[in-house]
Design an enzyme around this catalytic site. Structure first.
Site, PDB file in Angstrom:
ATOM      1  N   ASP A 200      83.975  66.246  22.186  1.00  0.00           N
ATOM      2  CA  ASP A 200      83.299  67.023  23.297  1.00  0.00           C
ATOM      3  C   ASP A 200      83.606  68.515  23.573  1.00  0.00           C
ATOM      4  O   ASP A 200      84.681  68.953  24.150  1.00  0.00           O
ATOM      5  CB  ASP A 200      83.469  66.217  24.736  1.00  0.00           C
ATOM      6  CG  ASP A 200      82.213  66.848  25.782  1.00  0.00           C
ATOM      7  OD1 ASP A 200      82.213  68.080  26.147  1.00  0.00           O
ATOM      8  OD2 ASP A 200      81.571  65.893  26.092  1.00  0.00           O
ATOM      9  N   ASP A 203      84.272  69.664  27.366  1.00  0.00           N
ATOM     10  CA  ASP A 203      85.528  69.004  27.916  1.00  0.00           C
ATOM     11  C   ASP A 203      86.846  69.696  27.310  1.00  0.00           C
ATOM     12  O   ASP A 203      87.711  69.854  28.007  1.00  0.00           O
ATOM     13  CB  ASP A 203      85.476  67.592  27.483  1.00  0.00           C
ATOM     14  CG  ASP A 203      84.686  66.659  28.646  1.00  0.00           C
ATOM     15  OD1 ASP A 203      84.186  67.436  29.558  1.00  0.00           O
ATOM     16  OD2 ASP A 203      84.183  65.632  28.122  1.00  0.00           O
TER      17      ASP A 203
END
Ligand code: PRP
Ligand code: URA
Length: 209
Positions: A200, A203
């Site tokens: 991700d 993130d």
């Protein structure tokens, strides 16, 4: 017919991508590498910008050259696209900036819009939409729809990892949009993450894992 995807194979791009992909790369290095790869990708994506002849005085006389003559609008797709913005603005400090906020649903991977603020008069601008991950293509297509509605004609997408599924969707819905990416990965897993990908991006960039 769809515009061909531009694969950026520059060794510095490919080397930086490997660092971004590594699971042990922490947020600080990840941010630096995101900036580095974005500078290189943006330079490639803006290779054909129009210029006008100009001269400047050097200490030794007049030197002819070329001056950029283009209105460029950069549009990061929030939040991960912000990790590419400083790099592009380093190259184009006077560029106007639009923002598009899109969030993929954790379970369905369907993108929904939560923000949009775009500059006016996009008709004659060169618009660079920046979003590091092109997975299902849902976010890209949603962003492109907003840009089209705002009048944008010349649109390029800059991403750092692309999946074949995302490319196919963008090509189907917006065949005239050029995609610049260092790589086209194998595909998506059952959670619609790119494999091998890099995880991700947002993130990892912001430490919200
Ligand atoms: C990520 C990424 C893209 C999108 C790609 O954002 O930055 O915007 O997913 O996936 P897609 O091609 O399947 O739409 P995310 O929605 O996770 O939000 P974030 O940037 O806030 O982390
Ligand atoms: N968004 C990401 O950040 N990574 C993926 O692999 C897919 C969507």
């Amino acid at each position: 017919m769809a515009v061909p995807v531009c694969l950026v194979e520059h060794p510095l791009v490919q080397d930086t991508l490997l660092v971004l992909r590594h699971r042990d790369t922490g947020a600080e290095l990840f941010r630096r590498m995101a900036t580095r790869i974005s500078v290189l990708l943006a330079a490639e994506a803006l290779r054909d910008l129009p210029t006008v002849p100009a001269t400047v005085p050097t200490p030794m006389g007049e030197a002819p050259g070329l001056r950029l003559a283009a209105d460029v609008v950069v549009v990061p797709v929030l939040r991960a696209g912000l990790g590419m913005l400083d790099a592009v603005l380093e190259l184009l400090p006077t560029a106007r900036v639009g923002h598009i906020g899109l969030q993929r649903d954790e379970f369905t991977a369907v993108a929904s819009q939560y923000y949009s603020k775009l500059p006016k008069d996009l008709e004659r601008s060169h618009v660079l939409m920046i979003d590091p991950m092109l997975a299902t293509g849902g976010s890209a297509v949603a962003g492109l729809q907003l840009l089209r509605r705002a009048g944008a004609r010349d649109i390029r997408i800059l991403c750092i990892v692309a999946a074949p599924e995302g490319i196919a969707l963008v090509e189907r819905e917006h065949p005239d949009v050029r995609i610049y990416t260092p790589v086209i990965d194998r595909g998506l897993n059952d959670r619609k993450f790119i494999v091998p990908g890099l995880g991700d991006f947002g993130d990892r960039l912001y430490g919200t894992l």
